[in-house]
Each structure stands twice: as C-alpha cells, then as structure tokens.
Design a protein around this motif. Structure first.
Motif, PDB file in Angstrom:
ATOM      1  N   THR A  11       0.785  -1.229  -0.102  1.00  0.00           N
ATOM      2  CA  THR A  11      -0.043  -0.061   0.033  1.00  0.00           C
ATOM      3  C   THR A  11       0.881   1.309  -0.033  1.00  0.00           C
ATOM      4  OG1 THR A  11      -1.829  -1.067   1.143  1.00  0.00           O
ATOM      5  CG2 THR A  11      -1.724   1.201   1.107  1.00  0.00           C
ATOM      6  N   ILE A  12       1.971   1.262   0.573  1.00  0.00           N
ATOM      7  CA  ILE A  12       2.716   2.153   0.746  1.00  0.00           C
ATOM      8  C   ILE A  12       3.450   2.667  -0.385  1.00  0.00           C
ATOM      9  CG2 ILE A  12       4.984   3.244   2.008  1.00  0.00           C
ATOM     10  CD1 ILE A  12       4.095   1.893   4.469  1.00  0.00           C
ATOM     11  N   GLY A  13       3.963   1.466  -1.161  1.00  0.00           N
ATOM     12  CA  GLY A  13       4.448   1.717  -2.264  1.00  0.00           C
ATOM     13  C   GLY A  13       3.452   2.025  -3.551  1.00  0.00           C
ATOM     14  N   ALA A  14       2.379   1.717  -3.399  1.00  0.00           N
ATOM     15  CA  ALA A  14       1.074   2.382  -4.314  1.00  0.00           C
ATOM     16  C   ALA A  14       1.136   3.778  -4.248  1.00  0.00           C
ATOM     17  CB  ALA A  14       0.071   1.527  -4.157  1.00  0.00           C
ATOM     18  N   GLN A  15       1.117   4.230  -2.886  1.00  0.00           N
ATOM     19  CA  GLN A  15       0.881   5.683  -2.509  1.00  0.00           C
ATOM     20  C   GLN A  15       2.183   6.424  -3.245  1.00  0.00           C
ATOM     21  OE1 GLN A  15       0.226   5.263   1.693  1.00  0.00           O
ATOM     22  NE2 GLN A  15      -1.886   5.233   1.380  1.00  0.00           N
ATOM     23  N   LEU A  16       3.321   6.046  -2.711  1.00  0.00           N
ATOM     24  CA  LEU A  16       4.625   6.619  -3.370  1.00  0.00           C
ATOM     25  C   LEU A  16       4.826   6.790  -4.892  1.00  0.00           C
ATOM     26  CD1 LEU A  16       7.274   4.878  -0.955  1.00  0.00           C
ATOM     27  CD2 LEU A  16       6.592   7.287  -0.873  1.00  0.00           C
ATOM     28  N   GLU A  17       4.130   5.749  -5.413  1.00  0.00           N
ATOM     29  CA  GLU A  17       4.083   5.872  -6.969  1.00  0.00           C
ATOM     30  C   GLU A  17       3.148   6.959  -7.425  1.00  0.00           C
ATOM     31  OE1 GLU A  17       3.039   2.750 -10.682  1.00  0.00           O
ATOM     32  OE2 GLU A  17       3.692   1.812  -8.782  1.00  0.00           O
ATOM     33  N   GLU A  18       1.919   7.025  -6.891  1.00  0.00           N
ATOM     34  CA  GLU A  18       1.064   8.128  -7.167  1.00  0.00           C
ATOM     35  C   GLU A  18       1.508   9.382  -6.656  1.00  0.00           C
ATOM     36  OE1 GLU A  18      -2.452  10.202  -7.970  1.00  0.00           O
ATOM     37  OE2 GLU A  18      -1.771   8.216  -8.663  1.00  0.00           O
ATOM     38  N   LEU A  19       2.296   9.497  -5.817  1.00  0.00           N
ATOM     39  CA  LEU A  19       2.787  10.873  -5.337  1.00  0.00           C
ATOM     40  C   LEU A  19       4.044  11.212  -6.338  1.00  0.00           C
ATOM     41  CD1 LEU A  19       3.406  10.775  -1.594  1.00  0.00           C
ATOM     42  CD2 LEU A  19       1.837  12.163  -2.629  1.00  0.00           C
ATOM     43  N   ALA A  20       4.654  10.204  -6.665  1.00  0.00           N
ATOM     44  CA  ALA A  20       5.935  10.418  -7.676  1.00  0.00           C
ATOM     45  C   ALA A  20       5.091  11.045  -9.002  1.00  0.00           C
ATOM     46  CB  ALA A  20       6.600   9.224  -8.215  1.00  0.00           C
ATOM     47  N   ARG A  21       4.081  10.361  -9.408  1.00  0.00           N
ATOM     48  CA  ARG A  21       3.207  10.849 -10.597  1.00  0.00           C
ATOM     49  C   ARG A  21       2.651  12.313 -10.698  1.00  0.00           C
ATOM     50  NH1 ARG A  21       1.229   5.509 -11.066  1.00  0.00           N
ATOM     51  NH2 ARG A  21      -0.317   6.051 -10.075  1.00  0.00           N
ATOM     52  N   ARG A  22       2.121  12.572  -9.321  1.00  0.00           N
ATOM     53  CA  ARG A  22       1.681  13.923  -9.270  1.00  0.00           C
ATOM     54  C   ARG A  22       2.790  15.061  -8.985  1.00  0.00           C
ATOM     55  NH1 ARG A  22      -2.023  13.220  -3.926  1.00  0.00           N
ATOM     56  NH2 ARG A  22      -2.242  15.642  -4.275  1.00  0.00           N
ATOM     57  N   VAL A  23       3.819  14.547  -8.451  1.00  0.00           N
ATOM     58  CA  VAL A  23       5.034  15.392  -8.335  1.00  0.00           C
ATOM     59  C   VAL A  23       5.456  15.835  -9.923  1.00  0.00           C
ATOM     60  CG1 VAL A  23       7.465  15.481  -7.849  1.00  0.00           C
ATOM     61  CG2 VAL A  23       5.777  15.163  -6.037  1.00  0.00           C
ATOM     62  N   GLU A  24       5.545  14.720 -10.794  1.00  0.00           N
ATOM     63  CA  GLU A  24       6.162  14.650 -12.043  1.00  0.00           C
ATOM     64  C   GLU A  24       5.184  15.690 -12.975  1.00  0.00           C
ATOM     65  OE1 GLU A  24       7.228  12.094 -15.804  1.00  0.00           O
ATOM     66  OE2 GLU A  24       5.810  11.127 -14.374  1.00  0.00           O
ATOM     67  N   ALA A  25       3.947  15.843 -12.464  1.00  0.00           N
ATOM     68  CA  ALA A  25       3.130  16.533 -13.127  1.00  0.00           C
ATOM     69  C   ALA A  25       3.289  18.061 -12.868  1.00  0.00           C
ATOM     70  CB  ALA A  25       1.464  16.029 -13.111  1.00  0.00           C
ATOM     71  N   VAL A  26       3.530  18.324 -11.672  1.00  0.00           N
ATOM     72  CA  VAL A  26       3.743  19.746 -11.247  1.00  0.00           C
ATOM     73  C   VAL A  26       5.182  20.183 -12.030  1.00  0.00           C
ATOM     74  CG1 VAL A  26       4.508  21.175  -9.248  1.00  0.00           C
ATOM     75  CG2 VAL A  26       2.579  19.521  -8.756  1.00  0.00           C
ATOM     76  N   GLY A  27       6.138  19.180 -11.885  1.00  0.00           N
ATOM     77  CA  GLY A  27       7.290  19.659 -12.418  1.00  0.00           C
ATOM     78  C   GLY A  27       7.284  19.966 -14.031  1.00  0.00           C
ATOM     79  N   ASP A  28       6.344  18.947 -14.502  1.00  0.00           N
ATOM     80  CA  ASP A  28       6.133  19.273 -16.178  1.00  0.00           C
ATOM     81  C   ASP A  28       5.541  20.489 -16.471  1.00  0.00           C
ATOM     82  OD1 ASP A  28       7.291  17.022 -16.637  1.00  0.00           O
ATOM     83  OD2 ASP A  28       5.236  15.843 -16.886  1.00  0.00           O
ATOM     84  N   ARG A  29       4.742  21.149 -15.576  1.00  0.00           N
ATOM     85  CA  ARG A  29       4.248  22.207 -15.699  1.00  0.00           C
ATOM     86  C   ARG A  29       5.309  23.625 -15.588  1.00  0.00           C
ATOM     87  NH1 ARG A  29      -0.194  20.024 -12.705  1.00  0.00           N
ATOM     88  NH2 ARG A  29       0.551  20.802 -10.878  1.00  0.00           N
ATOM     89  N   TYR A  30       6.237  23.540 -14.941  1.00  0.00           N
ATOM     90  CA  TYR A  30       7.399  24.535 -14.617  1.00  0.00           C
ATOM     91  C   TYR A  30       8.483  24.292 -15.859  1.00  0.00           C
ATOM     92  CZ  TYR A  30       4.424  26.250 -11.102  1.00  0.00           C
ATOM     93  OH  TYR A  30       3.551  26.779 -10.344  1.00  0.00           O
ATOM     94  N   ARG A  31       8.563  23.124 -16.519  1.00  0.00           N
ATOM     95  CA  ARG A  31       9.853  22.705 -17.146  1.00  0.00           C
ATOM     96  C   ARG A  31      10.436  24.114 -18.086  1.00  0.00           C
ATOM     97  NH1 ARG A  31      11.449  18.694 -15.740  1.00  0.00           N
ATOM     98  NH2 ARG A  31       9.676  17.666 -15.329  1.00  0.00           N
ATOM     99  N   ASN A  32       9.631  24.398 -18.899  1.00  0.00           N
ATOM    100  CA  ASN A  32       9.915  25.423 -19.704  1.00  0.00           C
ATOM    101  C   ASN A  32       9.348  26.869 -19.397  1.00  0.00           C
ATOM    102  OD1 ASN A  32      11.126  23.461 -21.359  1.00  0.00           O
ATOM    103  ND2 ASN A  32       9.194  22.873 -22.246  1.00  0.00           N
ATOM    104  N   SER A  33       9.409  27.066 -18.294  1.00  0.00           N
ATOM    105  CA  SER A  33       8.957  28.714 -17.868  1.00  0.00           C
ATOM    106  C   SER A  33       9.964  29.230 -17.216  1.00  0.00           C
ATOM    107  CB  SER A  33       7.917  28.417 -16.909  1.00  0.00           C
ATOM    108  OG  SER A  33       8.558  27.912 -15.524  1.00  0.00           O
TER     109      SER A  33
END
Length: 66
Positions: A11-33
């Motif tokens: 369960t913890i592993g699945a939560q970490l995977e979801e958090l990593a995806r969410r964090v990646e999405a935030v990073g993508d929004r700022y990548r070329n800004s």
C-alpha cells in the motif's frame, strides 16, 4: 505478522508511486517556464520518491522470502 506487513508495504509503495506521478505533473508544468528552478527541485523530489518506492518494494520482497 509478515503478511500484514507485506500488505502494508504494498500500500505504501502504491501511494509513493501515485505521489511521484503527481510531483512529476507539477514539475512538467514548470519545465519550460521562467520558474524552471521549481522544476529542478520537483524533479529531485520525484527521484527521491521513486527511490523510496524501490526500497519499499525490496523490503516487501525480503519479507516474502523469509
């Protein structure tokens, strides 16, 4: 007890995977800004989450073999 710990780690592993995806999405929004430094910090956090997920998976596998 080990089986409940394996389930908990899963369960913890699945939560970490979801958090990593969410964090990646935030990073993508700022990548070329103008705030690309934000992306760098977020990428570091994402790598840490991925590393933590892998460590949790290793721990679960260790419990499965004992």
């Amino acid at each position: 007890m080990a089986s409940s710990d394996i389930a908990e780690l899963s369960t913890i592993g699945a939560q970490l995977e979801e958090l990593a995806r969410r964090v990646e999405a935030v990073g993508d929004r700022y990548r070329n800004s103008a705030d690309s430094a934000v992306s760098n910090d977020v990428d570091l956090a994402e790598r840490s989450l991925i590393s933590a997920r892998r460590a949790i998976a290793r721990a679960a596998r260790s419990l499965e073999t004992t």
